[in-house]
Design an enzyme around this catalytic site. Structure first.
Site, PDB file in Angstrom:
ATOM      1  N   ARG A  80       7.126   1.922   1.202  1.00  0.00           N
ATOM      2  CA  ARG A  80       7.432   0.498   1.333  1.00  0.00           C
ATOM      3  C   ARG A  80       7.860  -0.072  -0.010  1.00  0.00           C
ATOM      4  O   ARG A  80       8.732  -0.940  -0.086  1.00  0.00           O
ATOM      5  CB  ARG A  80       6.233  -0.269   1.897  1.00  0.00           C
ATOM      6  N   ARG A 100       6.725  -2.152  11.965  1.00  0.00           N
ATOM      7  CA  ARG A 100       6.043  -2.635  10.769  1.00  0.00           C
ATOM      8  C   ARG A 100       7.051  -2.870   9.650  1.00  0.00           C
ATOM      9  O   ARG A 100       7.016  -3.886   8.961  1.00  0.00           O
ATOM     10  CB  ARG A 100       4.985  -1.631  10.296  1.00  0.00           C
ATOM     11  N   GLY A 151       0.802  -1.207   0.000  1.00  0.00           N
ATOM     12  CA  GLY A 151       0.000   0.000   0.000  1.00  0.00           C
ATOM     13  C   GLY A 151       0.843   1.270   0.000  1.00  0.00           C
ATOM     14  O   GLY A 151       0.564   2.218  -0.727  1.00  0.00           O
ATOM     15  N   ARG A 168       1.582  11.141  -8.711  1.00  0.00           N
ATOM     16  CA  ARG A 168       0.897  11.230  -7.417  1.00  0.00           C
ATOM     17  C   ARG A 168       1.699  10.580  -6.285  1.00  0.00           C
ATOM     18  O   ARG A 168       1.151  10.214  -5.245  1.00  0.00           O
ATOM     19  CB  ARG A 168      -0.505  10.603  -7.487  1.00  0.00           C
ATOM     20  N   ASP A 185      -2.189  -5.242  14.269  1.00  0.00           N
ATOM     21  CA  ASP A 185      -2.977  -4.941  15.457  1.00  0.00           C
ATOM     22  C   ASP A 185      -3.977  -6.072  15.665  1.00  0.00           C
ATOM     23  O   ASP A 185      -4.210  -6.887  14.771  1.00  0.00           O
ATOM     24  CB  ASP A 185      -3.687  -3.580  15.359  1.00  0.00           C
ATOM     25  N   ARG A 195      -0.820  -8.693  -3.614  1.00  0.00           N
ATOM     26  CA  ARG A 195      -0.862  -7.579  -2.662  1.00  0.00           C
ATOM     27  C   ARG A 195      -0.180  -8.014  -1.375  1.00  0.00           C
ATOM     28  O   ARG A 195      -0.398  -9.129  -0.870  1.00  0.00           O
ATOM     29  CB  ARG A 195      -2.308  -7.173  -2.375  1.00  0.00           C
ATOM     30  N   SER A 229      -0.875  -4.830   5.478  1.00  0.00           N
ATOM     31  CA  SER A 229      -1.090  -5.053   6.910  1.00  0.00           C
ATOM     32  C   SER A 229      -2.549  -5.401   7.153  1.00  0.00           C
ATOM     33  O   SER A 229      -3.420  -5.152   6.317  1.00  0.00           O
ATOM     34  CB  SER A 229      -0.694  -3.810   7.710  1.00  0.00           C
TER      35      SER A 229
END
Length: 240
Positions: free
Chosen positions: A25, A222, A21, A44, A209, A88, A91
């Site tokens: 990363r 993370r 995402g 973007r 989480d 994909r 998290s």
């Protein structure tokens, strides 16, 4: 040919794309795992890098947050860039007590209350499967690399569930017997786009989480904790 959201040329994008995402990363993966990589999109700030992983051409491209965002980027990859496979990596929140921080979940089917399919394709669809061939490759790769992998159903949300005032009401609306392991915000749109385009999609998630434990990963945790998932995705990609 570029699009309003992607300045890459078709030959710049590999047949298999790994999609985190977070654009940073994607940058982290390229810098730490790929050889001879180059930035092929920065429109973007949604970075895409193409390089070599163990001699195989791989693209790493960010997809942003939510179904609308991944819906645009994955649609264009499948339909304008001739991409065949998208994995994909992201998290998720744990929906069962046995999951701990950084456990890896592979989605087999995903439920969403979203009208994504209805809006896109006039289909009242709320449960969709990942690609079994991709999932089989990922499962075998996890076993051969001694990576523990949880496999099962997941949910895809339009709203970040830790902010829900009463999550129990949402849980009651999940179809009986679906029994999700975790929740995230993108997989349904990815899987649905793959279905319509007759392409392949899979979703790997790392737990950050839990609704059962007072554990929330920091940004730094993370990044380091996701390396096993990144390795699993890359090692799987070269077997496709």
């Amino acid at each position: 040919m570029s699009t309003p959201h992607n300045e890459a040329n078709p030959e710049d994008i590999a047949k298999t794309v790994i999609m985190p995402g977070d654009p940073l990363r994607a940058k982290y993966i390229a810098e730490n795992f790929l050889d001879d990589y180059k930035l092929v999109n920065s429109v973007r700030g949604m970075y895409a890098y193409t390089g070599q992983y163990k001699g195989t051409k791989i693209t790493i491209m960010a997809h942003g947050m939510g179904m609308a965002s991944i819906g645009i980027y994955s649609y264009e990859l499948y339909n304008f860039y001739n991409v065949e496979n998208i994995i994909r990596i992201g998290s998720c929140g744990a929906y069962v007590p046995e999951l701990n921080l950084f456990d890896i979940v592979l989605s087999e089917s995903v439920f969403s209350e979203s009208n994504y399919a209805l809006t896109y394709n006039n289909e009242d669809c709320h449960i969709i499967d990942s690609d079994t061939q991709l999932n089989d490759i990922i499962k075998e790769t996890a076993m051969s690399n001694d990576i523990n992998l949880y496999k099962g159903n997941t949910v895809c949300l339009d709203f970040f569930d830790p902010y829900m005032p009463d999550m129990s009401k949402f849980l009651k609306r999940i179809p009986e017997g679906f029994n999700p392991l975790s929740g995230e915000m993108e997989a349904f749109a990815l899987f649905y786009n793959a279905k319509v385009a007759n392409k392949k999609a899979a979703c790997l998630m790392s737990v950050v989480d839990s609704h059962f434990k007072q554990q929330i990963a920091t940004t730094e945790e993370r990044e380091s904790g996701l390396n096993n998932m990144i390795k699993l995705a890359l090692e799987s990609a070269i077997k496709i």
